[in-house]
Design a protein around this motif. Structure first.
Motif, PDB file in Angstrom:
ATOM      1  N   MET A   1       3.549 -45.425  18.797  1.00  0.00           N
ATOM      2  CA  MET A   1       4.596 -45.971  17.717  1.00  0.00           C
ATOM      3  C   MET A   1       5.768 -47.282  17.982  1.00  0.00           C
ATOM      4  O   MET A   1       5.717 -47.573  17.530  1.00  0.00           O
ATOM      5  N   ILE A   2       5.561 -47.433  18.903  1.00  0.00           N
ATOM      6  CA  ILE A   2       6.405 -48.101  19.696  1.00  0.00           C
ATOM      7  C   ILE A   2       5.557 -49.413  19.743  1.00  0.00           C
ATOM      8  O   ILE A   2       6.087 -50.392  19.282  1.00  0.00           O
TER       9      ILE A   2
ATOM     10  N   TYR B   1      14.207 -47.911  17.853  1.00  0.00           N
ATOM     11  CA  TYR B   1      13.812 -46.473  17.574  1.00  0.00           C
ATOM     12  C   TYR B   1      14.177 -45.802  16.515  1.00  0.00           C
ATOM     13  O   TYR B   1      14.308 -45.144  15.823  1.00  0.00           O
ATOM     14  N   SER B   2      15.280 -46.536  15.292  1.00  0.00           N
ATOM     15  CA  SER B   2      15.599 -46.282  13.911  1.00  0.00           C
ATOM     16  C   SER B   2      14.553 -46.478  13.321  1.00  0.00           C
ATOM     17  O   SER B   2      14.399 -46.341  12.594  1.00  0.00           O
ATOM     18  N   ALA B   3      13.827 -48.063  14.114  1.00  0.00           N
ATOM     19  CA  ALA B   3      12.555 -47.986  12.959  1.00  0.00           C
ATOM     20  C   ALA B   3      11.452 -47.089  13.457  1.00  0.00           C
ATOM     21  O   ALA B   3      10.664 -46.994  11.976  1.00  0.00           O
ATOM     22  N   VAL B   4      10.623 -46.923  14.234  1.00  0.00           N
ATOM     23  CA  VAL B   4      10.303 -45.779  14.503  1.00  0.00           C
ATOM     24  C   VAL B   4      10.321 -44.583  13.766  1.00  0.00           C
ATOM     25  O   VAL B   4       9.148 -43.869  13.767  1.00  0.00           O
ATOM     26  N   ARG B   5      11.443 -43.522  13.947  1.00  0.00           N
ATOM     27  CA  ARG B   5      12.142 -42.729  13.220  1.00  0.00           C
ATOM     28  C   ARG B   5      12.123 -42.719  11.173  1.00  0.00           C
ATOM     29  O   ARG B   5      11.608 -41.952  10.876  1.00  0.00           O
ATOM     30  N   SER B   6      12.097 -44.306  11.015  1.00  0.00           N
ATOM     31  CA  SER B   6      11.985 -44.197   9.731  1.00  0.00           C
ATOM     32  C   SER B   6      10.669 -43.908   9.436  1.00  0.00           C
ATOM     33  O   SER B   6      10.341 -43.577   8.253  1.00  0.00           O
TER      34      SER B   6
ATOM     35  N   VAL C   1      11.485 -37.826  12.076  1.00  0.00           N
ATOM     36  CA  VAL C   1      12.732 -37.720  13.436  1.00  0.00           C
ATOM     37  C   VAL C   1      11.177 -36.634  13.617  1.00  0.00           C
ATOM     38  O   VAL C   1      11.534 -36.780  15.334  1.00  0.00           O
ATOM     39  N   ALA C   2      10.894 -35.558  13.433  1.00  0.00           N
ATOM     40  CA  ALA C   2      10.015 -34.781  14.465  1.00  0.00           C
ATOM     41  C   ALA C   2       8.676 -35.805  14.757  1.00  0.00           C
ATOM     42  O   ALA C   2       8.394 -35.486  16.144  1.00  0.00           O
ATOM     43  N   ALA C   3       7.938 -36.476  14.585  1.00  0.00           N
ATOM     44  CA  ALA C   3       7.130 -37.392  15.064  1.00  0.00           C
ATOM     45  C   ALA C   3       7.443 -38.320  16.520  1.00  0.00           C
ATOM     46  O   ALA C   3       7.145 -38.288  17.800  1.00  0.00           O
TER      47      ALA C   3
ATOM     48  N   MET D   1       9.340 -37.081  23.929  1.00  0.00           N
ATOM     49  CA  MET D   1       9.355 -36.628  24.611  1.00  0.00           C
ATOM     50  C   MET D   1       7.779 -36.083  25.675  1.00  0.00           C
ATOM     51  O   MET D   1       8.006 -36.135  26.823  1.00  0.00           O
ATOM     52  N   VAL D   2       6.636 -36.538  24.694  1.00  0.00           N
ATOM     53  CA  VAL D   2       5.515 -36.319  25.735  1.00  0.00           C
ATOM     54  C   VAL D   2       5.857 -37.276  26.820  1.00  0.00           C
ATOM     55  O   VAL D   2       5.232 -37.312  28.027  1.00  0.00           O
TER      56      VAL D   2
END
Length: 79
Positions: free
Chosen positions: A1-2, A47-52, A56-58, A64-65
């Motif tokens: 994701m990052i 992080y906002s781009a990743v959340r979008s 949010v759950a992913a 966390m992982v």
């Protein structure tokens, strides 16, 4: 994701790509790289781009992982 959001940030892209390559080879990236990657992605505002993009759950699960792996690998300080 990052990795998908890091294109405009060469250092972050390099470290994230290396972590991805290590996983693809069946090896675990070192905790210092993972920790730096999380901090740098936050610092760069990714992080906002990743959340979008992923939800949010992913996003929460990814963080966390990675954080658990950083914690697992980090040396325990001597008392």
């Amino acid at each position: 994701m990052i990795l998908s959001e890091a294109a405009g940030h060469p250092d972050l892209l390099r470290v994230t790509r290396h972590a991805h390559d290590e996983l693809a080879l069946g090896r675990l990236p070192v905790h210092t790289d993972l920790s730096w990657m999380l901090k740098e992605a936050a610092r760069k505002g990714l992080y906002s781009a990743v959340r979008s993009r992923y939800g949010v759950a992913a996003f929460d699960e990814m963080v966390m992982v990675i954080a658990r792996e950083v914690d697992r690998q980090s040396p325990v300080p001597a008392r």
